[in-house]
Design a protein around this motif. Structure first.
Motif, mmCIF file in Angstrom:
data_model
loop_
_atom_site.group_PDB
_atom_site.id
_atom_site.type_symbol
_atom_site.label_atom_id
_atom_site.label_comp_id
_atom_site.label_asym_id
_atom_site.label_seq_id
_atom_site.Cartn_x
_atom_site.Cartn_y
_atom_site.Cartn_z
ATOM 1 N N GLN A 22 46.803 62.984 52.163
ATOM 2 C CA GLN A 22 46.645 63.106 53.623
ATOM 3 C C GLN A 22 47.120 64.610 53.877
ATOM 4 N N LEU A 23 46.785 65.220 54.692
ATOM 5 C CA LEU A 23 46.866 66.831 55.002
ATOM 6 C C LEU A 23 48.297 66.759 55.531
ATOM 7 N N LYS A 24 48.809 67.916 54.805
ATOM 8 C CA LYS A 24 50.052 68.245 55.015
ATOM 9 C C LYS A 24 50.443 69.562 55.943
ATOM 10 N N LEU A 25 50.735 69.416 57.292
ATOM 11 C CA LEU A 25 50.553 70.579 58.040
ATOM 12 C C LEU A 25 52.212 71.055 58.446
ATOM 13 N N PHE A 26 52.955 70.034 58.386
ATOM 14 C CA PHE A 26 54.460 70.539 58.807
ATOM 15 C C PHE A 26 55.390 70.206 57.771
ATOM 16 N N SER A 27 56.368 71.190 57.448
ATOM 17 C CA SER A 27 57.479 71.051 56.457
ATOM 18 C C SER A 27 58.604 69.935 56.764
ATOM 19 N N GLY A 28 59.097 69.355 55.836
ATOM 20 C CA GLY A 28 60.174 68.833 56.212
ATOM 21 C C GLY A 28 61.379 69.302 57.037
ATOM 22 N N ALA A 34 63.145 69.016 64.473
ATOM 23 C CA ALA A 34 62.052 68.687 65.933
ATOM 24 C C ALA A 34 62.723 67.557 66.641
ATOM 25 N N SER A 35 62.265 67.708 67.991
ATOM 26 C CA SER A 35 62.552 66.154 68.515
ATOM 27 C C SER A 35 61.471 65.151 67.974
ATOM 28 N N GLN A 36 61.997 64.048 68.520
ATOM 29 C CA GLN A 36 61.293 62.764 68.177
ATOM 30 C C GLN A 36 59.763 63.007 68.705
ATOM 31 N N GLN A 37 59.584 63.621 69.974
ATOM 32 C CA GLN A 37 58.500 63.682 70.483
ATOM 33 C C GLN A 37 57.569 64.517 69.623
ATOM 34 N N GLN A 38 58.079 65.590 69.160
ATOM 35 C CA GLN A 38 57.427 66.668 68.546
ATOM 36 C C GLN A 38 56.964 65.997 67.180
ATOM 37 N N VAL A 39 58.034 65.311 66.489
ATOM 38 C CA VAL A 39 57.636 64.669 65.362
ATOM 39 C C VAL A 39 56.453 63.668 65.451
ATOM 40 N N MET A 40 56.393 63.191 66.537
ATOM 41 C CA MET A 40 55.113 62.200 66.828
ATOM 42 C C MET A 40 53.799 62.827 66.983
ATOM 43 N N VAL A 41 53.953 64.196 67.454
ATOM 44 C CA VAL A 41 52.944 64.824 67.719
ATOM 45 C C VAL A 41 52.428 65.436 66.391
ATOM 46 N N MET A 42 53.285 65.544 65.690
ATOM 47 C CA MET A 42 53.005 66.343 64.007
ATOM 48 C C MET A 42 52.370 65.215 63.404
ATOM 49 N N ASP A 43 52.979 63.756 63.346
ATOM 50 C CA ASP A 43 52.531 62.843 62.528
ATOM 51 C C ASP A 43 50.869 62.603 63.098
ATOM 52 N N PHE A 44 50.703 62.735 64.451
ATOM 53 C CA PHE A 44 49.327 62.472 64.801
ATOM 54 C C PHE A 44 48.396 63.498 64.138
ATOM 55 N N MET A 45 48.682 64.726 64.420
ATOM 56 C CA MET A 45 47.865 65.788 63.926
ATOM 57 C C MET A 45 47.578 65.620 62.436
ATOM 58 N N GLU A 46 48.640 65.133 61.663
ATOM 59 C CA GLU A 46 48.260 65.250 60.120
ATOM 60 C C GLU A 46 47.411 63.990 59.964
ATOM 61 N N ARG A 47 47.693 62.779 60.766
ATOM 62 C CA ARG A 47 46.979 61.472 60.204
ATOM 63 C C ARG A 47 45.425 61.801 60.783
ATOM 64 N N TYR A 48 45.414 62.426 62.069
ATOM 65 C CA TYR A 48 44.028 62.221 62.840
ATOM 66 C C TYR A 48 43.255 63.297 61.858
ATOM 67 N N PHE A 49 43.572 64.491 61.410
ATOM 68 C CA PHE A 49 42.725 65.496 60.915
ATOM 69 C C PHE A 49 42.551 65.191 59.350
#
Length: 319
Positions: A22-28, A34-49
């Protein structure tokens, strides 16, 4: 134009892409702050792309068009070349996320996609509805009782904070306080039942002991019945950053009939509770609050649904 911007300087960690990785775009480290909402957006981007980059060019472009995901700058394969020293900006603009990476002080990749729960969660509406109870029950305690706001206005000896409403004046985010000496404390007494009920669902007073018996409407004109604690509901709302709006519709022999609407600006959905709050709720924290829940309502469908819920009630009227 509604405009909200979240700017984060990210250290990008981008491994080689393969069909098994899986593409890894954001560091731990970034995820940790990050806020929960930001984490969910990050999860989406890594999963989707990650999935998108495995497709051929024709299928890739078809999916982007179907999902209304656009590249204002660059193209999907450019994500493989984002370096860890590139700052990224995540913005929420008019119900769309805009994610922009800069290189040498100029945009390098700019991606735009809808702030839409089914796209970002990766779930259809019916799937999200079925999972809602488990999501609520698995949220850890999130709430911290807020201090009295600085914008209190005196009305008839009471103090009110009221910043916004949802479509109509009566369905609002008002919070109610009384002054004791130099301190302001949330109202919670049988003398002010409506104000006390609003404060309870706004998380201003202790919610331990209260239970919510929920009849949740799910896809296919079916219902799912379950009991959770009010604390679990309030923790879920805080965890997902949901804005709470409250209105009392009528006083009945079995208590107050209220509408509680929680709105997600981040993911463009709403949950609506029609809840009966027993008269004794201010003195008896063991009462059961009976609620009918309609979940994951797209904002553009909300007004029609609300009108159906209230068409026989005269207290609240759409403007």
């Amino acid at each position: 134009m509604k405009y909200r911007i979240i700017t984060i300087l990210l250290l990008m960690v981008l491994p080689q892409i393969s069909s098994a990785q899986q593409l890894k775009l954001f560091s731990g480290e970034i995820r940790g702050i990050a806020s929960q909402q930001q984490v969910m957006v990050m999860d989406f981007m890594e999963r989707y792309f990650s999935a998108l980059l495995m497709k051929n060019q024709t299928d890739m472009m078809t999916q982007l068009a179907d999902d209304k995901v656009y590249f204002r700058k660059g193209k999907p394969t450019d994500l493989r070349h984002v370096s860890e020293d590139m700052p990224v900006e995540i913005s929420l603009v008019d119900k769309y996320y805009v994610v922009n990476w800069n290189k040498e002080n100029a945009p390098f990749v700019t991606v735009v996609f809808p702030a839409q729960f089914d796209l970002i969660f990766g779930l259809r509406q019916d799937e999200a509805q079925k999972q809602l109870k488990d999501v609520i029950c698995n949220v850890r305690q999130q709430r911290v009782t807020p201090n009295p706001p600085n914008d209190l206005k005196e009305e008839g000896g009471l103090f009110i904070s009221h910043n916004s409403h949802f479509e109509l004046e009566s369905l609002n985010d008002a919070k109610y306080y009384q002054q004791t000496g130099n301190e302001y404390t949330p109202i919670f007494s049988s003398a002010f039942k409506e104000y006390s009920a609003a404060n309870l669902f706004q998380g201003l007073v202790p919610s331990d002991g209260y239970r919510l018996y929920i009849e949740q409407t799910v896809y296919g004109m079916k219902t799912s019945n379950y009991t959770i604690t009010l604390s679990q509901w309030l923790d879920y709302c805080a965890w997902l950053g949901l804005k709470v709006y409250f209105a009392v519709e009528e006083e009945r022999v079995d208590g107050l009939l209220a509408i509680v609407l929680v709105h997600s600006e981040d993911f463009n959905f709403n949950h609506m509770l029609s809840v009966v709050i027993p008269d004794s709720f201010t003195t008896n924290r063991q009462v059961v609050l009976k609620a009918r829940l309609t979940s994951y309502i797209p904002t553009h469908n909300l007004k029609n649904l609300y009108q159906k819920e209230t068409k026989k009630r005269k207290r609240i009227q759409w403007q």
